[in-house]
Design an enzyme around this catalytic site. Structure first.
Site, short mmCIF file in Angstrom:
data_model
loop_
_atom_site.label_atom_id
_atom_site.label_comp_id
_atom_site.label_asym_id
_atom_site.label_seq_id
_atom_site.Cartn_x
_atom_site.Cartn_y
_atom_site.Cartn_z
CE LYS A 123 55.05 11.41 39.71
NZ LYS A 123 55.31 10.20 40.32
CE LYS B 241 61.06 7.66 33.74
NZ LYS B 241 60.38 7.54 34.99
CE LYS C 106 55.48 4.07 36.88
NZ LYS C 106 56.77 3.50 37.17
P1 TYM Z 1 60.78 6.79 41.39
O1 TYM Z 1 61.93 6.14 40.72
O2 TYM Z 1 59.57 7.12 40.58
O3 TYM Z 1 61.23 8.14 42.09
C1 TYM Z 1 62.36 8.19 42.91
C2 TYM Z 1 62.18 9.16 44.05
O4 TYM Z 1 61.93 10.49 43.59
C3 TYM Z 1 60.73 10.98 44.16
N1 TYM Z 1 60.05 11.83 43.16
C4 TYM Z 1 59.60 13.06 43.41
N2 TYM Z 1 59.65 13.82 44.52
C5 TYM Z 1 59.12 15.06 44.44
N3 TYM Z 1 58.55 15.56 43.31
C6 TYM Z 1 58.50 14.83 42.18
N4 TYM Z 1 57.96 15.34 41.06
C7 TYM Z 1 59.04 13.51 42.19
N5 TYM Z 1 59.15 12.53 41.26
C8 TYM Z 1 59.77 11.50 41.88
C9 TYM Z 1 59.90 9.75 44.49
O5 TYM Z 1 58.95 10.00 45.49
C10 TYM Z 1 60.98 8.79 44.95
O6 TYM Z 1 61.32 9.01 46.29
N6 TYM Z 1 58.87 2.84 43.71
C11 TYM Z 1 59.90 3.84 43.74
C12 TYM Z 1 61.30 3.26 43.74
C13 TYM Z 1 61.56 2.26 44.81
C14 TYM Z 1 61.76 2.52 46.18
C15 TYM Z 1 61.99 1.26 46.79
C16 TYM Z 1 61.74 3.70 46.95
C17 TYM Z 1 61.68 0.92 44.61
N7 TYM Z 1 61.94 0.30 45.81
C18 TYM Z 1 62.21 1.14 48.16
C19 TYM Z 1 61.97 3.57 48.32
C20 TYM Z 1 62.20 2.31 48.91
C21 TYM Z 1 59.74 4.74 42.53
O7 TYM Z 1 59.18 4.36 41.53
O8 TYM Z 1 60.36 5.95 42.66
#
Ligand code: TYM
Length: 336
Positions: A198, A201, A116
């Site tokens: 991966k 968006k 990022k």
């Molecule tokens: P975030 O918002 O980027 O993504 C949310 C969830 O979607 C999954 N994900 C994917 N899984 C498979 N293939 C992909 N291409 C893909 N893109 C996204 C992510 O693994 C995630 O599970 N830091 C976290 C948000 C967060 C969080 C938490 C998660 C904040 N606090 C506490 C769990 C527990 C994040 O940025 O996910």
């Protein structure tokens, strides 16, 4: 109310863009599957999303749209606590405390920070760097045993574990030490236009959004990059044929078919038949979700009721954990 015998799940998604197939297959699908077995907290992590600059009106709208999508994906608000992170101030407070128990070296190793900060060179702010401490707070506040996420979040959950263990070693058992819960298939959905990165968006051509129309989904799958080999057969070989392997992973996730069954189904048929078939399966999987979310998005009062009750339930648990923590570290007890 909370069933104390059940183990606890916590997870969240940033309202920084529209939800996509990676979010659904990597995370939300598992959340839904686990609702009955666990006490579940699913959050819209708006505080995390401001580590990258957001348009305020869009952030506000996306947060409630995301709630509608959680419910449309099958998360029953009676069985699951669904809430918005900034409504429970304990997240920010424990986040600060845990920052003081998270090492600079640990944070520097986080691959998401490296990615990022490379993408947002003009805004490498402190929040982007210390974000995993806030994520640890999210998880540890609810004594979560498992954190259902896609593979890209594993490193952050492991850091939350390390922080929990460190804190427990200093002050005695305080936090449950959480574990990541990652699906066997679908943990890392790749971009349809570039199977080496991966699905995200930031690459709309390679990303299928939950609210995409059937036509858009169909177009994206027809254009999906397969492979430049001459074999043209549907065979699971992630190193040689990453594009085909990704499509097989998606197809397997939405139909429940094994890779062997998929190979047999498309034996001798080529990519011209395979790609639209994957598109059609995804369209059918997402159709009821999109229709239900569209119906709910305008029912602002209903959604407000859900996130209000969710925040109240979440705060009850979060407050107790924070009290325990502040007592252990030596803060004077709050007299009111
Ligand atoms: P975030 O918002 O980027 O993504 C949310 C969830 O979607 C999954 N994900 C994917 N899984 C498979 N293939 C992909 N291409 C893909 N893109 C996204 C992510 O693994 C995630 O599970 N830091 C976290 C948000 C967060 C969080 C938490 C998660 C904040 N606090 C506490 C769990 C527990 C994040 O940025 O996910």
């Amino acid at each position: 109310m909370e069933n104390t015998e059940k183990k606890v799940m916590f997870s969240g998604i940033q309202p920084s863009g529209d939800l996509h197939l990676g979010n659904y297959l990597g995370a939300i699908r598992n959340w839904v599957a686990l609702s009955d077995e666990y006490t579940c907290y699913y959050c819209i992590v708006d505080e995390h999303s401001i580590t990258v600059r957001q348009n305020p009106a869009e952030l506000r709208k996306r947060s409630t749209v995301q709630l509608a999508q959680y419910i449309a994906c099958g998360l029953d608000p009676q069985k699951n606590t669904l809430f918005i992170q900034s409504h429970v101030h304990e997240h920010a407070e424990l986040g600060w405390i845990l920052n003081c128990y998270t090492m600079f070296g640990e944070l520097s190793r986080m691959t998401q920070f490296k990615d990022k900060s490379a993408k947002n060179a003009e805004n490498i702010n402190g929040g982007l760097f210390t974000y995993p401490a806030l994520m640890a707070a999210d998880i540890l506040l609810y004594n979560a045993h498992y954190v259902p996420v896609g593979a890209d979040q594993k490193q952050h959950v492991e850091l939350a574990r390390d922080v929990a263990v460190r804190f427990n070693n200093i002050y005695g058992d305080t936090f449950v030490v959480p574990e990541p819960y990652i699906p066997k298939v679908g943990a890392r959905i790749m971009s349809l236009s570039n199977p080496s990165s991966k699905m995200s968006k930031s690459d709309p051509a390679g990303c299928v959004f939950l609210m995409d129309s059937p036509d858009e989904i169909s177009r994206k799958f027809k254009r999906a990059v397969t492979d430049s080999d001459t074999e043209h057969c549907v065979r699971y070989a992630p190193d040689e044929k990453p594009g085909v392997a990704n499509l097989m992973g998606i197809y397997s996730s939405v139909t429940g078919k094994t890779f062997e069954e998929i190979e047999t189904e498309f034996d001798g048929k080529g990519y011209g038949v395979f790609k639209p078939a994957v598109g059609d399966a995804v369209i059918e999987k997402l159709r009821p979700i999109r229709e239900e979310a569209e119906r709910m998005i305008n029912d602002k009062e209903y959604l407000k009721g859900i996130y209000t009750e969710g925040a109240q339930r979440a705060e009850y648990v979060a407050r107790k954990t924070l009290r325990k923590v502040t007592k252990r570290i030596g803060f004077v007890e709050k007299p009111f």
